[in-house]
Design a protein around this motif. Structure first.
Motif, short mmCIF file in Angstrom:
data_model
loop_
_atom_site.label_atom_id
_atom_site.label_comp_id
_atom_site.label_asym_id
_atom_site.label_seq_id
_atom_site.Cartn_x
_atom_site.Cartn_y
_atom_site.Cartn_z
N GLY A 1 0.82 -1.20 0.00
CA GLY A 1 0.00 0.00 0.00
C GLY A 1 0.85 1.25 0.00
O GLY A 1 1.98 1.26 -0.48
N PHE A 2 0.28 2.30 0.58
CA PHE A 2 0.88 3.63 0.56
C PHE A 2 1.17 4.07 1.99
O PHE A 2 0.33 3.92 2.87
CB PHE A 2 -0.09 4.60 -0.12
CG PHE A 2 0.42 5.99 -0.24
CD1 PHE A 2 0.26 6.92 0.78
CD2 PHE A 2 1.08 6.39 -1.40
CE1 PHE A 2 0.73 8.22 0.65
CE2 PHE A 2 1.56 7.67 -1.52
CZ PHE A 2 1.38 8.60 -0.50
N VAL A 3 2.36 4.62 2.20
CA VAL A 3 2.73 5.08 3.54
C VAL A 3 3.69 6.25 3.41
O VAL A 3 4.41 6.37 2.40
CB VAL A 3 3.36 3.93 4.35
CG1 VAL A 3 4.71 3.53 3.78
CG2 VAL A 3 3.47 4.27 5.83
N GLN A 4 3.73 7.09 4.40
CA GLN A 4 4.69 8.19 4.41
C GLN A 4 6.04 7.69 4.92
O GLN A 4 6.12 6.69 5.65
CB GLN A 4 4.18 9.32 5.30
CG GLN A 4 2.98 10.05 4.71
CD GLN A 4 2.64 11.31 5.50
OE1 GLN A 4 2.81 11.35 6.70
NE2 GLN A 4 2.13 12.32 4.80
N ALA A 5 7.07 8.40 4.53
CA ALA A 5 8.42 8.04 4.97
C ALA A 5 8.47 7.95 6.49
O ALA A 5 7.89 8.78 7.20
CB ALA A 5 9.42 9.07 4.47
N GLY A 6 9.15 6.92 6.97
CA GLY A 6 9.23 6.67 8.40
C GLY A 6 8.16 5.72 8.91
O GLY A 6 8.24 5.25 10.05
#
Length: 120
Positions: A10-15
């Motif tokens: 899926g989609f995730v922000q850095a970190g």
């Protein structure tokens, strides 16, 4: 017929963190190893991590310290927990398995791939 069925990604922000899982479906086989490769746009497919039936594992340098692979031979599953994700981890992640059939021959199988996107 053996199939590798992937889930997660899926989609995730850095970190952030993501987990991808893979199930080897079918009958009459045993597992030598299961693992994950990835392929980013314009790049070659590369190893991420492999889990062996004896409980051992290997990781690419890019995955060490951030990713953890685990497997369950009885459930025919392998999981990849990805923490501290970076935009460079963006890729299609492919499950792979080396399975032994009833005639004791080993074969390599690949899943369809699951997209992991890490935004900066």
């Amino acid at each position: 017929q053996v199939q590798l069925v992937e889930s997660g990604g899926g989609f995730v922000q850095a970190g952030g963190s993501l987990r991808v899982s893979c199930l080897a479906s079918g009958t009459d086989f045993s597992i030598n190893s299961m693992g994950w490769y990835r392929q980013a746009p314009g790049k070659q497919r590369e190893l991420v991590a492999t889990f062996f039936s004896d409980g051992g594992s290997v990781y690419a340098d890019t995955a060490k310290g951030r990713f953890t692979i685990s497997g369950d031979n009885a459930k025919r599953t392998v999981h990849l927990q990805m923490n501290s994700l970076k935009p460079d981890d963006t890729a299609v992640y492919f499950c792979t398995a080396n399975l032994v059939d009833w005639s004791h021959r080993a074969h390599d199988y690949w899943g369809q791939g699951t997209q992991v996107t890490v935004s900066s």
